[in-house]
Design a protein around this motif. Sequence first.
Motif, PDB file in Angstrom:
ATOM      1  N   TRP A 218       0.823  -1.206   0.000  1.00 49.00           N
ATOM      2  CA  TRP A 218       0.000   0.000   0.000  1.00 49.00           C
ATOM      3  C   TRP A 218       0.855   1.253   0.000  1.00 49.00           C
ATOM      4  N   TRP A 219       2.045   1.160   0.616  1.00 46.72           N
ATOM      5  CA  TRP A 219       2.934   2.317   0.696  1.00 46.72           C
ATOM      6  C   TRP A 219       3.407   2.771  -0.686  1.00 46.72           C
ATOM      7  N   LEU A 220       3.369   1.873  -1.678  1.00 50.80           N
ATOM      8  CA  LEU A 220       3.696   2.227  -3.055  1.00 50.80           C
ATOM      9  C   LEU A 220       2.434   2.588  -3.844  1.00 50.80           C
ATOM     10  N   ALA A 221       1.374   1.810  -3.637  1.00 53.98           N
ATOM     11  CA  ALA A 221       0.152   2.008  -4.425  1.00 53.98           C
ATOM     12  C   ALA A 221      -0.474   3.380  -4.174  1.00 53.98           C
ATOM     13  N   LEU A 222      -0.604   3.783  -2.923  1.00 52.60           N
ATOM     14  CA  LEU A 222      -1.274   5.048  -2.623  1.00 52.60           C
ATOM     15  C   LEU A 222      -0.559   6.257  -3.237  1.00 52.60           C
ATOM     16  N   PRO A 223       0.779   6.382  -3.039  1.00 51.40           N
ATOM     17  CA  PRO A 223       1.455   7.514  -3.699  1.00 51.40           C
ATOM     18  C   PRO A 223       1.391   7.435  -5.217  1.00 51.40           C
ATOM     19  N   ALA A 224       1.428   6.218  -5.779  1.00 52.53           N
ATOM     20  CA  ALA A 224       1.359   6.077  -7.233  1.00 52.53           C
ATOM     21  C   ALA A 224       0.000   6.532  -7.746  1.00 52.53           C
ATOM     22  N   TRP A 225      -1.082   6.142  -7.082  1.00 53.98           N
ATOM     23  CA  TRP A 225      -2.419   6.580  -7.490  1.00 53.98           C
ATOM     24  C   TRP A 225      -2.553   8.095  -7.364  1.00 53.98           C
ATOM     25  N   ALA A 226      -2.011   8.644  -6.273  1.00 59.04           N
ATOM     26  CA  ALA A 226      -2.073  10.100  -6.085  1.00 59.04           C
ATOM     27  C   ALA A 226      -1.294  10.820  -7.182  1.00 59.04           C
ATOM     28  N   PHE A 227      -0.134  10.270  -7.520  1.00 58.65           N
ATOM     29  CA  PHE A 227       0.710  10.881  -8.550  1.00 58.65           C
ATOM     30  C   PHE A 227       0.020  10.859  -9.908  1.00 58.65           C
ATOM     31  N   LEU A 228      -0.551   9.719 -10.285  1.00 57.51           N
ATOM     32  CA  LEU A 228      -1.236   9.612 -11.567  1.00 57.51           C
ATOM     33  C   LEU A 228      -2.457  10.529 -11.615  1.00 57.51           C
ATOM     34  N   THR A 229      -3.170  10.618 -10.493  1.00 58.58           N
ATOM     35  CA  THR A 229      -4.318  11.517 -10.431  1.00 58.58           C
ATOM     36  C   THR A 229      -3.881  12.962 -10.627  1.00 58.58           C
ATOM     37  N   ALA A 230      -2.815  13.346  -9.932  1.00 62.02           N
ATOM     38  CA  ALA A 230      -2.307  14.716 -10.045  1.00 62.02           C
ATOM     39  C   ALA A 230      -1.860  15.031 -11.468  1.00 62.02           C
ATOM     40  N   MET A 231      -1.208  14.073 -12.130  1.00 56.16           N
ATOM     41  CA  MET A 231      -0.720  14.324 -13.478  1.00 56.16           C
ATOM     42  C   MET A 231      -1.865  14.358 -14.493  1.00 56.16           C
ATOM     43  N   SER A 232      -2.952  13.640 -14.213  1.00 59.62           N
ATOM     44  CA  SER A 232      -4.121  13.762 -15.097  1.00 59.62           C
ATOM     45  C   SER A 232      -4.692  15.174 -15.007  1.00 59.62           C
ATOM     46  N   VAL A 233      -4.670  15.761 -13.805  1.00 63.66           N
ATOM     47  CA  VAL A 233      -5.116  17.146 -13.631  1.00 63.66           C
ATOM     48  C   VAL A 233      -4.168  18.095 -14.360  1.00 63.66           C
ATOM     49  N   VAL A 234      -2.868  17.816 -14.277  1.00 62.04           N
ATOM     50  CA  VAL A 234      -1.881  18.650 -14.970  1.00 62.04           C
ATOM     51  C   VAL A 234      -2.130  18.628 -16.478  1.00 62.04           C
ATOM     52  N   GLY A 235      -2.401  17.444 -17.032  1.00 61.05           N
ATOM     53  CA  GLY A 235      -2.677  17.345 -18.460  1.00 61.05           C
ATOM     54  C   GLY A 235      -3.875  18.188 -18.855  1.00 61.05           C
ATOM     55  N   ASP A 236      -4.907  18.147 -18.038  1.00 61.31           N
ATOM     56  CA  ASP A 236      -6.114  18.939 -18.284  1.00 61.31           C
ATOM     57  C   ASP A 236      -5.802  20.429 -18.219  1.00 61.31           C
ATOM     58  N   LEU A 237      -5.054  20.843 -17.191  1.00 62.44           N
ATOM     59  CA  LEU A 237      -4.733  22.257 -17.020  1.00 62.44           C
ATOM     60  C   LEU A 237      -3.826  22.773 -18.133  1.00 62.44           C
ATOM     61  N   VAL A 238      -2.879  21.945 -18.547  1.00 61.14           N
ATOM     62  CA  VAL A 238      -1.974  22.358 -19.619  1.00 61.14           C
ATOM     63  C   VAL A 238      -2.754  22.639 -20.897  1.00 61.14           C
ATOM     64  N   GLU A 239      -3.707  21.756 -21.228  1.00 61.68           N
ATOM     65  CA  GLU A 239      -4.488  22.007 -22.439  1.00 61.68           C
ATOM     66  C   GLU A 239      -5.361  23.249 -22.282  1.00 61.68           C
TER      67      GLU A 239
END
Length: 286
Positions: A218-239
């Motif tokens: 879980w110590w890897l999964a939770l930060p990975a999910w948070a990171f991917l979620t954050a980068m999906s927001v970044v992709g949206d904001l960049v466009e």
Amino acid sequence: MLKQRVITALVLLAVLLPALLNTNVQYFMGLSLLMISAGAWEWGRLNGRSHVESVVGAVLFFLLSVMLVDGGWDRRVPSALWLVSGAAWVLLGVGMLRVGVAGWGRLPSHLRWLAGLGFLAVAWLALIQAHRIGVNFLLSVLVLVWAADVLAYFAGRAWGGRVFRFKLAPSISPGKTWEGALGGFVGVLLMAALWLLWDRYHPALESSLHTRLWERGWWLALPAWAFLTAMSVVGDLVESLIKRSAGVKDSSGLLPGHGGVLDRVDALLPTLPLAMMLYSWLEWQA
């Protein structure tokens, strides 16, 4: 507008779903390349290219992508590419969000144009690689982005501005809130939990990205999910930033009720390569 959105969504599902599930990967590869090439045309228009230049750029993008497939890049991509593209997305996302609309417009238009085509190519290769791993794996990445987007929308509508007094990126996308972003992450956690159950009761399928992460802890999964979620927001904001710089609401009108191709895949552009980067790292650690 709602009727148009529904009709377009149903048509896209009718076209994409059979290609996605077809055992012959060439169908999905060809269809997705046509769509991303349309995105390449939109990208040229958003960055000051003429109609002719945008069309020529999209055609060259298509031909170069075919050459990459001919060279075997649809089957095996150097892992370093995912790492480099992932790092570039993080740096670019942070940099663009800091300089804002005006800063983006000061960059040379040819540099913006070519760099964007490169990012589109890498995202398409990541899409194809994920599909070759398995439909279950690919869908687990796609649905992560969709869950983050949908839950962020509803959380933002319900609680936006009630917890945090400042917006997420007011100069770029005034409607996005921190409450929405957190709601998106909650949506990803719920979706990941459901996918873990799905994988558990369907062991014949290839493992999803979520199961592969959870099996490492879980110590890897939770930060990975948070990171991917954050980068999906970044992709949206960049466009959103790029569209504001170009003075347009949508990347094009190719998808009635939805805007353009880039409007639909913006959050996937950073997320797909980063998902493949995580997958490559997990495989290397195995």
